[in-house]
Design an enzyme around this catalytic site. Sequence first.
Site, PDB file in Angstrom:
ATOM      1  N   TYR A  18      11.328   6.994  15.518  1.00  0.00           N
ATOM      2  CA  TYR A  18      11.975   7.343  16.244  1.00  0.00           C
ATOM      3  C   TYR A  18      11.562   8.408  17.210  1.00  0.00           C
ATOM      4  CZ  TYR A  18      17.101   9.605  16.033  1.00  0.00           C
ATOM      5  OH  TYR A  18      18.510   9.771  15.600  1.00  0.00           O
ATOM      6  N   ASN A  91      27.547  10.533  11.169  1.00  0.00           N
ATOM      7  CA  ASN A  91      28.674   9.406  10.756  1.00  0.00           C
ATOM      8  C   ASN A  91      30.266   9.877  11.698  1.00  0.00           C
ATOM      9  OD1 ASN A  91      26.434   7.411  11.072  1.00  0.00           O
ATOM     10  ND2 ASN A  91      26.885   8.187   8.334  1.00  0.00           N
ATOM     11  N   ARG A 140      27.805  -9.502  10.028  1.00  0.00           N
ATOM     12  CA  ARG A 140      26.692  -9.901   9.833  1.00  0.00           C
ATOM     13  C   ARG A 140      28.232 -11.341   8.651  1.00  0.00           C
ATOM     14  NH1 ARG A 140      21.343  -7.966   8.384  1.00  0.00           N
ATOM     15  NH2 ARG A 140      23.080  -6.178   8.028  1.00  0.00           N
ATOM     16  N   ARG A 142      28.237 -12.768   4.814  1.00  0.00           N
ATOM     17  CA  ARG A 142      27.943 -12.617   3.580  1.00  0.00           C
ATOM     18  C   ARG A 142      27.145 -14.169   3.149  1.00  0.00           C
ATOM     19  NH1 ARG A 142      28.596  -8.087   6.328  1.00  0.00           N
ATOM     20  NH2 ARG A 142      28.151  -5.965   5.000  1.00  0.00           N
ATOM     21  N   TRP A 235      23.044   8.684  21.827  1.00  0.00           N
ATOM     22  CA  TRP A 235      22.429   8.869  20.387  1.00  0.00           C
ATOM     23  C   TRP A 235      22.981  10.109  19.726  1.00  0.00           C
ATOM     24  CZ3 TRP A 235      17.074  11.971  21.732  1.00  0.00           C
ATOM     25  CH2 TRP A 235      15.983  11.725  20.122  1.00  0.00           C
TER      26      TRP A 235
END
Lengths: 235, 235
Positions: A18, A91, A140, A142, A235
């Site tokens: 990071y 978030n 994606r 599962r 970001w």
Amino acid sequence: MLAAAVNPSDINTIEGKYPLAPATPAVAGFEGVGVVEAVGAGVSRQRVGDHVVPIEHGQGTWCTLGRFQERSWYRVPADLPTAAAGALVINPPTALRLLEEFVPLRPGDSIALTGASSAVGRYLLQLARWRGVNAVAVVRARRDAAADAALAAELKALGAAVVSREGALREALAEAGLPPPVLGLDCVAGEAGGELARALAPGGTLVVYGGMAQASLKLPPSLLIFKNLTVRGFW
Amino acid sequence: MLAAAVNPSDINTIEGKYPLAPATPAVAGFEGVGVVEAVGAGVSRQRVGDHVVPIEHGQGTWCTLGRFQERSWYRVPADLPTAAAGALVINPPTALRLLEEFVPLRPGDSIALTGASSAVGRYLLQLARWRGVNAVAVVRARRDAAADAALAAELKALGAAVVSREGALREALAEAGLPPPVLGLDCVAGEAGGELARALAPGGTLVVYGGMAQASLKLPPSLLIFKNLTVRGFW
């Protein structure tokens, strides 16, 4: 702390991947919710028993007790559920800014997002529904069809207009009969990010805010030149 | 026609790889300069003997004689050198718009361009010098060191502050001591486009206007997220 979130950015920080590295030794964890146990002489806005969340970067939330500056924490209602308060400061604002700051969206527009089952993805789906925007959720595959169906139902309940597996976005969009997305929000990069770019409307914008695939975004120049896409980062 | 240019876009059109396909049979060639041999009854602005260049797309310039609408051609001075007039309507305005429309440049800023020995590249170098902007010219390695040196001298004479081989841009920039480029102009994509993106200043803009490498641009998500690059296209 009452609770602390575990985000990809926490893991990346520990891995040294990071861009912002704390001086070590350091306590990890960017998000969390704590209870004020004691206050110093100059503290005026917070009292013992207050629930607080960090509003400065890199406070370190993966701890039982800590000593902090008053200005670095923000009081939240004590009846806010712990899980919500502990994941409040990164978030949800990320989702809001992704939706609001890049493309002016009108009701009826479509957007598409990769990694739609992530925390940011789930917030985006709810915000998009609230804004009257069709959200195309890409996830994606599962472990089996039942798990795919359960996740799709969950994301549709949150607000997704369509749920597509990675690799099947074009077909999912065609089947749903939605207008092509004017905004793509990508936290995966690699193949999934490229697929998202190809699905966008001419003149659309792709915003990359993560790289979960740990692979570069591959952009055919024709998408930029003839389709006039813009690619940005967040970001 | 007196002369007609051969551009990559002409070849791509013949190959069927260009988004605009003329109805066939058609005459190829987007640029050129012609002499008016005869005029119809309604023609008022052009006379026999005038030198003219096409100002509408897809007129077809790879021909000896043709019949056109007056409005589709523009008169130029007859003493304009044939080679300049015949390549007047695509590359020079492309270079000007690339330099002017994406990033507000101030004297002393740096820009970098791939494919710098191309027609657009050579115009860009001259325009950049005229604007007081440091142009970093990136070119493919030639057959030997003498050819590299000759090309570098030629591009510096046109206006390049620095000439770098593909793959050596970081070192060339460091050696020259220039500020990192705020604008990257890429007609190559593939590895060279990625190298250009990595060399840009934080917050910089990459404009892709060609794909001579016939390979996708590979963008690490960190360049978009943490370095806040913007990637655009130009047709």
